[in-house]
Structure formats: C-alpha cells, structure tokens
Write a protein that holds these residues in place. Structure first.
Motif, PDB file in Angstrom:
ATOM      1  N   ASP A  20      10.628 -21.045  38.927  1.00 22.28           N
ATOM      2  CA  ASP A  20      11.019 -22.324  39.523  1.00 22.28           C
ATOM      3  C   ASP A  20      11.167 -22.190  41.037  1.00 22.28           C
ATOM      4  OD1 ASP A  20      13.540 -21.219  40.032  1.00 22.28           O
ATOM      5  OD2 ASP A  20      14.552 -22.362  38.457  1.00 22.28           O
ATOM      6  N   ASP A  21      11.642 -23.244  41.694  1.00 18.15           N
ATOM      7  CA  ASP A  21      11.743 -23.238  43.155  1.00 18.15           C
ATOM      8  C   ASP A  21      12.792 -22.261  43.683  1.00 18.15           C
ATOM      9  OD1 ASP A  21      13.750 -24.854  42.057  1.00 18.15           O
ATOM     10  OD2 ASP A  21      13.795 -26.215  43.752  1.00 18.15           O
ATOM     11  N   ARG A  22      13.700 -21.781  42.800  1.00 17.72           N
ATOM     12  CA  ARG A  22      14.674 -20.756  43.202  1.00 17.72           C
ATOM     13  C   ARG A  22      14.174 -19.347  42.887  1.00 17.72           C
ATOM     14  NH1 ARG A  22      20.365 -21.668  40.835  1.00 17.72           N
ATOM     15  NH2 ARG A  22      19.165 -21.520  38.906  1.00 17.72           N
ATOM     16  N   GLY A  23      12.977 -19.266  42.293  1.00 20.87           N
ATOM     17  CA  GLY A  23      12.415 -17.969  41.942  1.00 20.87           C
ATOM     18  C   GLY A  23      12.869 -17.453  40.589  1.00 20.87           C
ATOM     19  N   LEU A  24      13.483 -18.333  39.771  1.00 18.99           N
ATOM     20  CA  LEU A  24      13.951 -17.931  38.445  1.00 18.99           C
ATOM     21  C   LEU A  24      12.889 -18.232  37.391  1.00 18.99           C
ATOM     22  CD1 LEU A  24      17.595 -19.320  38.537  1.00 18.99           C
ATOM     23  CD2 LEU A  24      16.894 -16.933  38.678  1.00 18.99           C
ATOM     24  N   PRO A  25      12.724 -17.343  36.408  1.00 19.20           N
ATOM     25  CA  PRO A  25      11.790 -17.622  35.317  1.00 19.20           C
ATOM     26  C   PRO A  25      12.207 -18.884  34.562  1.00 19.20           C
ATOM     27  CG  PRO A  25      12.463 -15.322  35.287  1.00 19.20           C
ATOM     28  CD  PRO A  25      13.334 -16.022  36.278  1.00 19.20           C
ATOM     29  N   VAL A  26      11.220 -19.658  34.145  1.00 19.48           N
ATOM     30  CA  VAL A  26      11.469 -20.902  33.414  1.00 19.48           C
ATOM     31  C   VAL A  26      11.124 -20.676  31.953  1.00 19.48           C
ATOM     32  CG1 VAL A  26      10.767 -23.308  33.171  1.00 19.48           C
ATOM     33  CG2 VAL A  26      10.934 -22.290  35.442  1.00 19.48           C
ATOM     34  N   SER A  27      12.082 -21.016  31.077  1.00 22.27           N
ATOM     35  CA  SER A  27      11.857 -20.910  29.639  1.00 22.27           C
ATOM     36  C   SER A  27      11.627 -22.296  29.070  1.00 22.27           C
ATOM     37  CB  SER A  27      13.061 -20.265  28.952  1.00 22.27           C
ATOM     38  OG  SER A  27      12.872 -20.287  27.547  1.00 22.27           O
ATOM     39  N   ALA A  30      14.788 -24.131  24.129  1.00 20.53           N
ATOM     40  CA  ALA A  30      16.195 -24.525  24.279  1.00 20.53           C
ATOM     41  C   ALA A  30      17.112 -23.316  24.076  1.00 20.53           C
ATOM     42  CB  ALA A  30      16.545 -25.616  23.275  1.00 20.53           C
ATOM     43  N   GLY A  31      18.137 -23.199  24.919  1.00 21.01           N
ATOM     44  CA  GLY A  31      19.108 -22.122  24.795  1.00 21.01           C
ATOM     45  C   GLY A  31      18.672 -20.809  25.425  1.00 21.01           C
ATOM     46  N   HIS A  32      17.493 -20.768  26.021  1.00 23.34           N
ATOM     47  CA  HIS A  32      17.001 -19.544  26.664  1.00 23.34           C
ATOM     48  C   HIS A  32      17.153 -19.673  28.172  1.00 23.34           C
ATOM     49  CE1 HIS A  32      14.984 -17.446  23.253  1.00 23.34           C
ATOM     50  NE2 HIS A  32      15.208 -18.624  22.713  1.00 23.34           N
ATOM     51  N   GLY A  33      17.181 -18.546  28.873  1.00 24.79           N
ATOM     52  CA  GLY A  33      17.288 -18.548  30.327  1.00 24.79           C
ATOM     53  C   GLY A  33      18.699 -18.399  30.858  1.00 24.79           C
ATOM     54  N   LEU A  34      19.665 -18.222  29.965  1.00 23.29           N
ATOM     55  CA  LEU A  34      21.055 -18.082  30.414  1.00 23.29           C
ATOM     56  C   LEU A  34      21.278 -16.785  31.183  1.00 23.29           C
ATOM     57  CD1 LEU A  34      22.926 -19.438  27.265  1.00 23.29           C
ATOM     58  CD2 LEU A  34      22.384 -20.640  29.394  1.00 23.29           C
ATOM     59  N   GLY A  35      20.575 -15.733  30.805  1.00 23.78           N
ATOM     60  CA  GLY A  35      20.720 -14.452  31.500  1.00 23.78           C
ATOM     61  C   GLY A  35      20.242 -14.531  32.936  1.00 23.78           C
ATOM     62  N   THR A  36      19.112 -15.184  33.158  1.00 22.00           N
ATOM     63  CA  THR A  36      18.603 -15.304  34.521  1.00 22.00           C
ATOM     64  C   THR A  36      19.518 -16.178  35.371  1.00 22.00           C
ATOM     65  OG1 THR A  36      17.144 -17.135  33.922  1.00 22.00           O
ATOM     66  CG2 THR A  36      16.207 -14.924  33.857  1.00 22.00           C
ATOM     67  N   PHE A  42      25.767 -14.439  39.784  1.00 22.65           N
ATOM     68  CA  PHE A  42      26.365 -13.187  40.245  1.00 22.65           C
ATOM     69  C   PHE A  42      25.938 -12.894  41.682  1.00 22.65           C
ATOM     70  CE2 PHE A  42      25.766  -8.709  41.135  1.00 22.65           C
ATOM     71  CZ  PHE A  42      27.002  -8.167  40.829  1.00 22.65           C
ATOM     72  N   CYS A  43      24.647 -13.030  41.954  1.00 21.84           N
ATOM     73  CA  CYS A  43      24.129 -12.753  43.294  1.00 21.84           C
ATOM     74  C   CYS A  43      24.720 -13.705  44.329  1.00 21.84           C
ATOM     75  CB  CYS A  43      22.606 -12.829  43.295  1.00 21.84           C
ATOM     76  SG  CYS A  43      21.824 -11.459  42.387  1.00 21.84           S
ATOM     77  N   ALA A  44      24.856 -14.974  43.978  1.00 23.35           N
ATOM     78  CA  ALA A  44      25.458 -15.948  44.897  1.00 23.35           C
ATOM     79  C   ALA A  44      26.915 -15.590  45.173  1.00 23.35           C
ATOM     80  CB  ALA A  44      25.342 -17.352  44.320  1.00 23.35           C
ATOM     81  N   LYS A  45      27.643 -15.202  44.143  1.00 25.02           N
ATOM     82  CA  LYS A  45      29.063 -14.889  44.287  1.00 25.02           C
ATOM     83  C   LYS A  45      29.300 -13.649  45.147  1.00 25.02           C
ATOM     84  CE  LYS A  45      33.262 -14.028  41.641  1.00 25.02           C
ATOM     85  NZ  LYS A  45      33.878 -14.007  40.297  1.00 25.02           N
ATOM     86  N   TYR A  46      28.451 -12.623  44.980  1.00 25.86           N
ATOM     87  CA  TYR A  46      28.686 -11.345  45.649  1.00 25.86           C
ATOM     88  C   TYR A  46      27.747 -11.081  46.827  1.00 25.86           C
ATOM     89  CZ  TYR A  46      31.826 -10.467  41.827  1.00 25.86           C
ATOM     90  OH  TYR A  46      32.861 -10.574  40.923  1.00 25.86           O
ATOM     91  N   LEU A  49      20.955 -10.171  46.688  1.00 26.16           N
ATOM     92  CA  LEU A  49      19.652 -10.814  46.667  1.00 26.16           C
ATOM     93  C   LEU A  49      18.947 -10.456  45.376  1.00 26.16           C
ATOM     94  CD1 LEU A  49      18.522  -9.887  50.289  1.00 26.16           C
ATOM     95  CD2 LEU A  49      19.530 -12.048  49.524  1.00 26.16           C
ATOM     96  N   TYR A  50      18.176 -11.394  44.839  1.00 27.18           N
ATOM     97  CA  TYR A  50      17.378 -11.116  43.644  1.00 27.18           C
ATOM     98  C   TYR A  50      15.966 -11.607  43.854  1.00 27.18           C
ATOM     99  CZ  TYR A  50      17.741 -16.058  42.355  1.00 27.18           C
ATOM    100  OH  TYR A  50      17.658 -17.427  42.350  1.00 27.18           O
ATOM    101  N   ARG A  51      15.050 -10.998  43.114  1.00 27.37           N
ATOM    102  CA  ARG A  51      13.661 -11.445  43.148  1.00 27.37           C
ATOM    103  C   ARG A  51      13.003 -11.120  41.813  1.00 27.37           C
ATOM    104  NH1 ARG A  51       9.112 -11.209  47.589  1.00 27.37           N
ATOM    105  NH2 ARG A  51       7.375 -11.729  46.253  1.00 27.37           N
ATOM    106  N   TYR A  52      12.426 -12.132  41.203  1.00 25.86           N
ATOM    107  CA  TYR A  52      11.612 -11.957  40.004  1.00 25.86           C
ATOM    108  C   TYR A  52      10.159 -11.996  40.446  1.00 25.86           C
ATOM    109  CZ  TYR A  52      15.611 -12.906  36.969  1.00 25.86           C
ATOM    110  OH  TYR A  52      16.814 -12.839  36.321  1.00 25.86           O
ATOM    111  N   GLU A  53       9.346 -11.173  39.788  1.00 25.69           N
ATOM    112  CA  GLU A  53       7.927 -11.131  40.120  1.00 25.69           C
ATOM    113  C   GLU A  53       7.116 -10.917  38.849  1.00 25.69           C
ATOM    114  OE1 GLU A  53       5.810  -7.634  42.218  1.00 25.69           O
ATOM    115  OE2 GLU A  53       6.450  -9.023  43.803  1.00 25.69           O
TER     116      GLU A  53
END
Length: 65
Positions: A20-27, A30-36, A42-46, A49-53
């Motif tokens: 997606d536009d934030r670089g997160l995998p799109v599932s 339904a009910g999938h993608g909670l881990g990403t 977590f990255c925003a809070k602390y 930086l993250y990057r999926y490729e």
C-alpha cells in the motif's frame, strides 16, 4: 542518533504481494495483516524504520531501530 539494531526477515512467496501507500503488504483476506500493522505501530512508537520488499519470489522485511 545512530541506529542500534537492524534485522531482516525473509519468507518465500509464490505470488506477488502488493504494497500500500505506506509500504505495508495488502491482504485480500479478512482478519489478515494484523502483524504488519503491529510492526508499523511499533516503529511509529519507537522511532524505528521499516521496509517491506518483494523480489524474486521473496517478501522481505527490514527494521532499523
């Protein structure tokens, strides 16, 4: 501030994964993608930086703290 920790996780993936536009995998299931979403939160809070490729049949996540 210098990075203190970097890790990478890679998994084989038979079909291409759309990001997606934030670089997160799109599932499409339904009910999938909670881990990403949790990793992004977590990255925003602390201030990490993250990057999926997606490349050559592998989905890779890199996180730099």
């Amino acid at each position: 501030c210098r990075p203190g920790l970097m890790f990478e996780v890679a998994n084989p993936c038979a079909a291409p994964v759309r990001l997606d536009d934030r670089g997160l995998p799109v599932s499409g299931r339904a009910g999938h993608g909670l881990g990403t979403q949790s990793i992004a939160a977590f990255c925003a809070k602390y201030g990490a930086l993250y990057r999926y490729e997606m490349a050559e049949g592998w989905i890779t996540l890199r996180v730099v703290l």
